[in-house]
Scaffold this active site. Structure first.
Site, PDB file in Angstrom:
ATOM      1  N   CYS A   1       0.958  -1.224   0.064  1.00 63.41           N
ATOM      2  CA  CYS A   1      -0.012  -0.076   0.032  1.00 63.41           C
ATOM      3  C   CYS A   1       0.599   1.219   0.147  1.00 63.41           C
ATOM      4  O   CYS A   1       1.468   1.460  -0.795  1.00 63.41           O
ATOM      5  CB  CYS A   1      -0.845   0.086   1.306  1.00 63.41           C
ATOM      6  SG  CYS A   1      -2.599   1.084   1.057  1.00 63.41           S
TER       7      CYS A   1
ATOM      8  N   HIS B   1      -3.673  -5.733   0.780  1.00 63.18           N
ATOM      9  CA  HIS B   1      -3.525  -6.258   2.317  1.00 63.18           C
ATOM     10  C   HIS B   1      -3.759  -7.715   2.652  1.00 63.18           C
ATOM     11  O   HIS B   1      -4.759  -8.114   1.877  1.00 63.18           O
ATOM     12  CB  HIS B   1      -4.102  -5.436   3.285  1.00 63.18           C
ATOM     13  CG  HIS B   1      -3.602  -4.025   3.180  1.00 63.18           C
ATOM     14  ND1 HIS B   1      -2.622  -3.652   3.778  1.00 63.18           N
ATOM     15  CD2 HIS B   1      -4.196  -2.816   2.715  1.00 63.18           C
ATOM     16  CE1 HIS B   1      -2.428  -2.157   3.661  1.00 63.18           C
ATOM     17  NE2 HIS B   1      -3.501  -1.644   3.030  1.00 63.18           N
TER      18      HIS B   1
END
Length: 495
Positions: free
Chosen positions: A334, A431
């Site tokens: 991310c 994630h």
């Protein structure tokens, strides 16, 4: 259906409220009750994605798992994601509504209270039991007039409270009795019982103190919870726990993660921390990243540009670039993926102050922050191995560049991430990948042959939740706890 409800508040942060709720949720589910968790307001940069594209605190996602449920936005109607020391992004019913300073947030408390009670009403219409988690401490009396997380909620919704005290940090008698002393008598009347958490040693030594606390507060003592090893195997929610994490030690693969100032979703590391082959540790600010690590893992952050500057201020950029020059492996997730590129651009101030910064330049990519946030569960394939993967995205940036032509994942929505030409620097927006055993084993094997294991992370989480529930049942009067739950609208005190 109108559910019964009960709330666990604490004498402070990190007293174990989240895991107590998770344990009671698992106990209720095992007793055949339809049960749901609820946290009116959470402050955390660790978020989970819901099926409808919303986000809630990851602690509520774990509590939902304990109930046998998928994450839902009603479980955490207000989520505050700190973006700086003075501002936070406000998520209401799973969607970003504003980035506010504290005073502006307080001005919206009536609107937010309405959102909280709306979600709570929906849950009480659907479930037999709702177990509510407070935030911080009800003894923060300077915040009481605007509170929606503790007694402000309990009194508005008519939910009885059990107060948890953490004996491991010391002063638990003063914390419990002091809470009764400083809060409003009408708030204190909402508290029906208390419990002691994280006890080490012989609990019989504390039994006289239990009687003293009962006498001084008028609350029933539910028992003394020992330090449960299962708690250490469950995901931690906030930075308080992060600072207390120790290196796992003993593994063949050493993985270091810089502790960014606004680090987010660091529970991505939990499956790696559980691996016998991995020595995983966080590097605190002010310390260099050791030269002998195999992998540097850059986590997500709520402020990518801000943490890029923070990373440089610690000198970690030099450590990371030196690691890359000597053939070390680097993975960014991310915001960490965004930092690996050449430029970070935020023309509209989505991520903080508007501007741009050079990244680490280890991937030929550029990232532009955009107002439209991507929040979604995803499934796909690992580009390197072809293995199926699943996870979730929560980000506000768009990343493009030549290295993105070598994606980390193939998703139905399009390619994700980037890999350097030599394959040693990788980035992804997704994630939760390491929670999948086959992906984690293949990734570790790629780092070092023979380092993978047959560890089953999902099964270990389920086992830890069951052990947590067993521990509560063995050491607390859980029948009395459930008997204290009342239908919403119960009034222990005038609102």
């Amino acid at each position: 259906m109108t559910a019964r409800a009960i709330m666990i508040q604490g004498t402070g942060s990190d007293v174990g409220k989240s895991l107590l709720v998770a344990g009671f949720c698992r106990l209720a589910a095992r007793r055949g009750l339809s049960v749901a968790p609820f946290k009116p307001q959470n402050m955390s940069n660790n978020a989970a994605a819901t099926a409808d594209g919303g986000e809630i605190g990851r602690a509520q996602a774990l509590q939902a798992r304990a109930c046998g449920l998928d994450p839902q936005t009603d479980f955490n109607p207000v989520l505050l994601k700190p973006q700086s020391d003075c501002t936070a992004q406000v998520i209401v019913h799973g969607r970003p509504t504003a980035t506010l300073e504290a005073a502006d947030y307080m001005a919206r408390r009536d609107t937010l209270r309405g959102a909280v009670l709306e979600s709570f009403a929906r849950l009480t219409a659907r479930f037999d039991l709702v177990i509510v988690e407070g935030a911080g401490s009800p003894a923060e009396i300077n915040l009481r007039d605007r509170d929606i997380a503790n007694m402000g909620f309990a009194r508005a919704a008519g939910v009885p409270v059990v107060l948890a005290g953490d004996i491991d940090r010391g002063g638990v008698i003063a914390a419990l009795v002091g809470t009764k002393t400083v809060i409003d008598p009408a708030d204190a009347a909402m508290i029906r019982a208390f419990l002691i958490n994280k006890f080490r040693g012989d609990p019989a030594l504390f039994e006289p103190a239990m009687a003293d606390i009962e006498r001084m507060t008028g609350w029933a003592g539910l028992g003394i919870v020992p330090w449960l090893s299962a708690a250490a195997r469950l995901p931690a929610e906030d930075g308080v726990a992060l600072e207390q994490m120790r290196p796992t030690g003993g593994g063949r693969i050493r993985i270091a993660a810089p502790m960014l100032s606004r680090i987010a979703n660091f529970d991505d590391a939990d499956p790696l921390r559980a691996e016998p082959s991995v020595d995983f540790f966080f590097v605190p600010p002010g310390q260099a990243i050791p030269r002998d690590v195999d992998v540097i893992l850059l986590f997500g952050t709520k402020s990518t540009l801000g943490d890029m500057a923070f990373l440089r201020a610690q000198g970690w950029d030099h450590d990371i670039l030196a690691h890359a020059r000597t053939g070390g492996r680097i993975l960014g997730i991310c915001g960490g993926y965004q930092m690996l590129g050449q430029w970070l651009c935020d023309p509209e101030g989505v991520d903080g102050a508007a501007g741009e910064l050079p990244g680490l330049g280890l991937l030929k990519t550029d990232t532009t922050m955009q107002g439209e946030k991507t929040v979604r569960p995803v499934t796909g394939q690992c580009a390197r191995t072809g293995l199926p993967v699943s996870g979730y995205e929560i980000h506000a940036g768009l990343t493009r560049g030549p290295d993105a032509a070598r994606p980390f994942l193939h998703l139905p929505e399009g390619p994700d991430g980037a890999i350097s030409p030599d394959g040693r620097v990788e980035g992804t927006y997704v994630h939760g990948l390491f929670a999948q055993d086959a992906f984690r084993a293949a990734w570790l094997e790629n780092v070092r042959a023979g380092a993978s294991s047959d560890a089953a992370y999902g099964a270990s989480v389920e086992a830890a939740l069951d052990e947590l529930a067993d521990g509560l049942e063995a050491h607390l009067d859980v029948d009395r706890f459930f008997a204290l739950a009342a239908a919403p609208g119960w009034r222990g005190a005038p609102s």
